[in-house]
Scaffold this active site. Structure first.
Site, PDB file in Angstrom:
ATOM      1  N   ASP A  61      41.695  37.695  44.973  1.00  0.00           N
ATOM      2  CA  ASP A  61      43.067  38.059  45.348  1.00  0.00           C
ATOM      3  C   ASP A  61      43.511  39.233  44.480  1.00  0.00           C
ATOM      4  OD1 ASP A  61      45.642  37.813  46.656  1.00  0.00           O
ATOM      5  OD2 ASP A  61      46.400  36.906  44.817  1.00  0.00           O
ATOM      6  N   SER A  62      44.584  39.886  44.918  1.00  0.00           N
ATOM      7  CA  SER A  62      45.133  40.985  44.119  1.00  0.00           C
ATOM      8  C   SER A  62      45.732  40.462  42.808  1.00  0.00           C
ATOM      9  CB  SER A  62      46.226  41.693  44.919  1.00  0.00           C
ATOM     10  OG  SER A  62      47.270  40.776  45.185  1.00  0.00           O
ATOM     11  N   TYR A  84      49.106  44.740  45.991  1.00  0.00           N
ATOM     12  CA  TYR A  84      48.387  45.494  47.011  1.00  0.00           C
ATOM     13  C   TYR A  84      49.277  45.726  48.244  1.00  0.00           C
ATOM     14  CZ  TYR A  84      43.608  44.847  45.078  1.00  0.00           C
ATOM     15  OH  TYR A  84      42.476  44.882  44.329  1.00  0.00           O
ATOM     16  N   GLY A  85      50.271  44.849  48.412  1.00  0.00           N
ATOM     17  CA  GLY A  85      51.043  44.796  49.659  1.00  0.00           C
ATOM     18  C   GLY A  85      51.788  46.056  50.017  1.00  0.00           C
ATOM     19  N   CYS A 118      43.529  36.669  50.170  1.00  0.00           N
ATOM     20  CA  CYS A 118      44.618  37.647  50.128  1.00  0.00           C
ATOM     21  C   CYS A 118      44.780  38.173  51.543  1.00  0.00           C
ATOM     22  CB  CYS A 118      44.225  38.782  49.177  1.00  0.00           C
ATOM     23  SG  CYS A 118      45.393  40.137  49.130  1.00  0.00           S
ATOM     24  N   ASN A 119      45.954  37.985  52.106  1.00  0.00           N
ATOM     25  CA  ASN A 119      46.181  38.435  53.486  1.00  0.00           C
ATOM     26  C   ASN A 119      46.131  39.948  53.602  1.00  0.00           C
ATOM     27  OD1 ASN A 119      47.262  35.960  55.277  1.00  0.00           O
ATOM     28  ND2 ASN A 119      47.805  35.673  53.139  1.00  0.00           N
ATOM     29  N   THR A 120      46.661  40.624  52.595  1.00  0.00           N
ATOM     30  CA  THR A 120      46.695  42.085  52.643  1.00  0.00           C
ATOM     31  C   THR A 120      45.268  42.640  52.680  1.00  0.00           C
ATOM     32  OG1 THR A 120      48.683  41.905  51.296  1.00  0.00           O
ATOM     33  CG2 THR A 120      47.738  44.091  51.550  1.00  0.00           C
ATOM     34  N   GLU A 152      54.471  37.294  40.445  1.00  0.00           N
ATOM     35  CA  GLU A 152      53.598  37.834  39.388  1.00  0.00           C
ATOM     36  C   GLU A 152      54.321  37.895  38.036  1.00  0.00           C
ATOM     37  OE1 GLU A 152      50.202  39.319  39.328  1.00  0.00           O
ATOM     38  OE2 GLU A 152      49.964  38.138  41.157  1.00  0.00           O
ATOM     39  N   CYS A 162      51.134  35.178  52.972  1.00  0.00           N
ATOM     40  CA  CYS A 162      50.761  35.825  51.711  1.00  0.00           C
ATOM     41  C   CYS A 162      50.482  34.692  50.743  1.00  0.00           C
ATOM     42  CB  CYS A 162      51.891  36.706  51.195  1.00  0.00           C
ATOM     43  SG  CYS A 162      51.583  37.312  49.510  1.00  0.00           S
ATOM     44  N   THR A 163      49.363  34.781  50.065  1.00  0.00           N
ATOM     45  CA  THR A 163      48.938  33.628  49.254  1.00  0.00           C
ATOM     46  C   THR A 163      49.780  33.437  47.992  1.00  0.00           C
ATOM     47  OG1 THR A 163      47.237  35.023  48.229  1.00  0.00           O
ATOM     48  CG2 THR A 163      46.591  33.698  50.138  1.00  0.00           C
ATOM     49  N   HIS A 164      50.640  34.404  47.695  1.00  0.00           N
ATOM     50  CA  HIS A 164      51.576  34.215  46.571  1.00  0.00           C
ATOM     51  C   HIS A 164      52.755  33.319  46.958  1.00  0.00           C
ATOM     52  CE1 HIS A 164      49.523  37.639  44.753  1.00  0.00           C
ATOM     53  NE2 HIS A 164      50.251  37.513  43.666  1.00  0.00           N
TER      54      HIS A 164
HETATM   55  N1  DGL Z   1      48.441  37.596  47.784  1.00  0.00           N
HETATM   56  C1  DGL Z   1      48.278  38.727  48.615  1.00  0.00           C
HETATM   57  C2  DGL Z   1      48.403  38.398  50.080  1.00  0.00           C
HETATM   58  O1  DGL Z   1      48.109  37.299  50.473  1.00  0.00           O
HETATM   59  C3  DGL Z   1      48.992  40.009  48.353  1.00  0.00           C
HETATM   60  C4  DGL Z   1      49.834  40.243  47.216  1.00  0.00           C
HETATM   61  C5  DGL Z   1      50.020  41.698  46.895  1.00  0.00           C
HETATM   62  O2  DGL Z   1      50.918  42.338  47.428  1.00  0.00           O
HETATM   63  O3  DGL Z   1      49.237  42.154  46.071  1.00  0.00           O
HETATM   64  O4  DGL Z   1      48.758  39.254  50.869  1.00  0.00           O
END
Ligand code: DGL
Length: 270
Positions: free
Chosen positions: A7-8, A39-40, A70-72, A155, A189-191
């Site tokens: 993941d990011s 990353y988003g 990570c979805n992104t 984060e 988004c996994t966050h």
């Molecule tokens: N956790 C990541 C996701 O599922 C992205 C978080 C990010 O923006 O870095 O998209």
């Protein structure tokens, strides 16, 4: 050979936790690119470049299968890595994402066929969920909302702060005003599961909130059963290694908070 989970940042820990609960015997390496998160809000090219570096780093450390938790990264890099890079790097290795298993489960969850998606700007702009859903379940109406502040809130360990209330409520209000018939909201988004308690306080009880961890874990279990050629290569000593591109002190304290037990990580550069 191990299973890599990438993941990011910290968000992929919500996926790792469920995968290890479901499939405890395998050896895992978690990699968070915390130093370059989020990353988003980054371009397609940069997310692809960073994700490919991470996948290669996990392969070099003995992973045979890598989950982009990570979805992104799944939206912006998975297809190119699967189609263009893997054949050159090692065609026997596998990289899997989190969008397809999520989309497959959506029709079982909604009764109104009106679904909301909350995700990073990168995932929403890629339109990956809408495209997959159109292929698999065209009867479902998807309303998407990007939540650019949610990842920085998580984060920076601000997910229980009053400041988080404002941003969580703002995005939920927007989504439900756009489509009041929504009965299911996917946290794409996994966050975001780290904000789940807060999200629930601003939603009526009849709206389901879907976290990806358990369904990605089920999907991986199913995948390994269907692919004995991959499963048979995986080592089974229940090992766990945590890698981060940030300083380990910061990663260890936040990751331990998210996982509910203390962990020790190692820093790598990509
Ligand atoms: N956790 C990541 C996701 O599922 C992205 C978080 C990010 O923006 O870095 O998209």
């Amino acid at each position: 050979m191990k299973i890599g989970v990438f993941d990011s940042g910290y968000g992929g820990l919500t996926i790792l936790k469920e995968i290890r609960k479901r499939l405890p015997k395998y050896d895992y390496i978690y990699l968070g690119d915390n130093a370059r998160n989020p990353y988003g809000t980054r371009s397609f090219e940069i997310v692809y470049e960073f994700t490919l570096q991470a996948v290669k780093a996990l392969f070099e450390r003995g992973c045979h299968l890598v989950i982009l938790a990570c979805n992104t990264a799944s939206a912006k890099a998975l297809r190119s890595i699967q189609q263009n890079d893997l054949p050159e790097i090692d065609p026997s290795k596998r990289v899997l994402g989190v969008i397809r298993p999520t989309v497959e489960i959506i029709p079982q969850l909604t009764s109104s066929n009106h679904v909301g998606l909350l995700a990073t700007p990168g995932t929403v702009n890629s339109d990956s969920y809408a495209l997959e859903l159109r292929k698999l379940s065209p009867e479902i109406k998807l309303t998407q909302k990007a939540c650019p502040m949610w990842v920085p809130i998580v984060e920076n360990n601000e997910f229980n702060s009053p400041g988080a209330d404002y941003f969580v409520r703002k995005e939920l209000d927007y989504l439900l005003e756009k489509d009041p018939l929504i009965d299911t909201i996917v946290l794409g988004c996994t966050h975001y599961p780290l904000l789940l308690d807060k999200i629930k306080t601003f939603l009526p009880d009849n709206i389901k909130v879907v976290c990806q961890g358990p369904l990605v874990a089920d999907s991986l279990a199913d995948y390994l059963q269907r692919h004995p050629e991959i499963e048979s290569r995986l080592s089974t000593t229940a090992g766990m290694t945590y890698l981060t591109t940030e300083h380990t002190d910061k990663f260890d304290s936040l990751a331990s908070l998210f996982l509910g037990r203390s962990i020790t990580s190692h820093t790598i550069s990509l």
